[in-house]
Motif scaffolding. Sequence first.
Motif, short mmCIF file in Angstrom:
data_model
loop_
_atom_site.label_atom_id
_atom_site.label_comp_id
_atom_site.label_asym_id
_atom_site.label_seq_id
_atom_site.Cartn_x
_atom_site.Cartn_y
_atom_site.Cartn_z
N ASP A 1 39.71 -2.70 5.91
CA ASP A 1 40.28 -3.23 7.15
C ASP A 1 41.29 -2.26 7.75
N ALA A 2 42.16 -1.72 6.90
CA ALA A 2 43.21 -0.81 7.39
C ALA A 2 42.61 0.46 7.95
N VAL A 3 41.63 1.01 7.27
CA VAL A 3 41.03 2.27 7.71
C VAL A 3 40.23 2.07 9.00
N VAL A 4 39.53 0.95 9.10
CA VAL A 4 38.80 0.64 10.33
C VAL A 4 39.76 0.50 11.51
N ALA A 5 40.91 -0.13 11.26
CA ALA A 5 41.91 -0.29 12.33
C ALA A 5 42.44 1.05 12.81
N CYS A 6 42.29 2.08 11.99
CA CYS A 6 42.77 3.42 12.36
C CYS A 6 41.66 4.30 12.94
N GLY A 7 40.50 3.72 13.25
CA GLY A 7 39.49 4.47 13.97
C GLY A 7 38.16 4.66 13.29
N PHE A 8 38.05 4.32 12.01
CA PHE A 8 36.76 4.39 11.34
C PHE A 8 35.87 3.25 11.84
N THR A 9 34.57 3.37 11.59
CA THR A 9 33.60 2.34 11.94
C THR A 9 33.29 1.49 10.72
N ARG A 10 33.14 0.19 10.92
CA ARG A 10 32.78 -0.69 9.81
C ARG A 10 31.26 -0.74 9.67
N VAL A 11 30.78 -0.51 8.46
CA VAL A 11 29.36 -0.62 8.13
C VAL A 11 29.21 -1.76 7.14
N THR A 12 28.39 -2.75 7.48
CA THR A 12 28.22 -3.91 6.62
C THR A 12 26.78 -3.98 6.12
N VAL A 13 26.64 -4.14 4.81
CA VAL A 13 25.32 -4.25 4.19
C VAL A 13 25.34 -5.41 3.20
N GLU A 14 24.18 -5.92 2.87
CA GLU A 14 24.08 -6.96 1.85
C GLU A 14 23.92 -6.31 0.49
N VAL A 15 24.77 -6.69 -0.46
CA VAL A 15 24.74 -6.10 -1.79
C VAL A 15 24.78 -7.21 -2.84
N THR A 16 24.69 -6.80 -4.09
CA THR A 16 24.79 -7.72 -5.21
C THR A 16 26.26 -7.99 -5.51
N GLY A 17 26.65 -9.24 -5.43
CA GLY A 17 28.03 -9.60 -5.74
C GLY A 17 28.28 -9.61 -7.23
N PRO A 18 29.50 -9.91 -7.64
CA PRO A 18 29.86 -9.81 -9.07
C PRO A 18 29.07 -10.74 -9.97
N THR A 19 28.52 -11.84 -9.44
CA THR A 19 27.73 -12.75 -10.28
C THR A 19 26.23 -12.55 -10.10
N GLY A 20 25.84 -11.56 -9.34
CA GLY A 20 24.42 -11.32 -9.10
C GLY A 20 23.90 -11.91 -7.82
N LEU A 21 24.68 -12.76 -7.16
CA LEU A 21 24.27 -13.34 -5.89
C LEU A 21 24.53 -12.34 -4.75
N PRO A 22 23.71 -12.36 -3.70
CA PRO A 22 23.92 -11.43 -2.58
C PRO A 22 25.18 -11.78 -1.79
N VAL A 23 25.90 -10.76 -1.37
CA VAL A 23 27.09 -10.94 -0.53
C VAL A 23 27.09 -9.86 0.54
N PRO A 24 27.65 -10.14 1.73
CA PRO A 24 27.84 -9.08 2.72
C PRO A 24 29.11 -8.30 2.39
N ALA A 25 29.01 -6.99 2.38
CA ALA A 25 30.17 -6.16 2.06
C ALA A 25 30.22 -4.97 3.01
N SER A 26 31.42 -4.50 3.28
CA SER A 26 31.61 -3.43 4.26
C SER A 26 32.26 -2.21 3.64
N TYR A 27 31.97 -1.06 4.23
CA TYR A 27 32.75 0.14 3.96
C TYR A 27 33.10 0.77 5.30
N ALA A 28 34.05 1.68 5.29
CA ALA A 28 34.50 2.34 6.51
C ALA A 28 33.83 3.71 6.62
#
Length: 395
Positions: free
Chosen positions: A52-79
């Motif tokens: 969140d902080a890095v995106v607020a400073c000008g990076f773009t947020r990329v969101t993909v569906e990944v495996t969460g900690p219990t094996g269930l799918p979750v949406p997660a982002s990187y900058a």
Amino acid sequence: MQEFAVVQHVLVAPDKFKGSLTAAEVASRVSAGLGVPTVELPVADGGDGTVDAVVACGFTRVTVEVTGPTGLPVPASYAWRPAGPSDSPSDSRATAVVELAEASGLRRLPGGLEPLTATSHGTGQLIADAVRRGAQRIVLGLGGSASTDGGAGMVQALGARLLDADGDDLGHGGAELRRLERIDLTGFTDLSGVEVVVASDVDNPLLGPHGAAAVYGPQKGATPEDVQVLEAALSRFAAVATQTHGLLGAVEHDDTPRAMGVAGAPGAGAAGGVGFAALAFLHAEIRPGIDYLLDLLGFGDLVEDARLVITGEGSLDEQTLRGKAPVGVAQAAAKAGVPVVAVCGRRTLSDSDLAAAGIEAAYALTDLEPDPDRCMAEAGALLERLAARIAADRL
């Protein structure tokens, strides 16, 4: 010729107020209350809120569906920041900032804690996506992990096969590593030409009384018996990796098996041992989280013409002094000779503690509103009032 005075700005560089405001929201509210020219630079130390902080400073947020900690799918982002022109400085390489907590954090657990089976697999999927996108540098922020799997899930997501005695792939979670016999890296993601930097202030080794299982396992729900299981599993992971892939050092066995070399490196125990996997398989460099991210966000250039820096986080306490964002900001500002004050929800640090950290004064929401619940609910409005007080005192 008429001379015009240069109006110096106030650099507002806070971390989040956990549970109430993001770092960007804190910066915005402080700026609104000051009533003077400001530059907003939300910051983070590699833990929750880093993307969140890095995106607020000008990076773009990329969101993909990944495996969460219990094996269930979750949406997660990187900058994401694409590469700059070929004649630009080297820090304009295509850069991805991956926050482990986004994919594999405690906040991604759908129910209770899962100390033996939680996985870091989703973090590896985020890294793989960034590599496919063309990342030349990956900054991996560690903190808030739900798992104690030594980063096994992360490397599995990147193509490593962790095999048992029958040649079958291990399942998710740290406990599974007790059955590890062989590691096959033939399908591992090609990271040649990719610099991997771990942003973390944790200096724990992987194993032993100060290691990932003993120190952080209980925070993730591990009982004393679970800690023993996880310690044995992580030791097995380190031993097989060391014996089969030439990691630094040898494996010594005594009453308590322990792997030397990479497993004993400061930071190997970060995020349930993800630090170990980053060092061993990604050939990462571990850097102090806040220091590295301040460099990445250009803090040094922005502070040069500032007359005051305002930093802060939700709670200014003993943890703040252990390399958290406000102290990192204060130390960086001191190099430029710019004074620093802090805003916070509450503070337990003394004036002398603050002074030793390079912070001249701290302004807490509890100075205005003693009810903690109201501080959380009305944090934005209270911050604007605090900022007006700072302006009256300092500007």
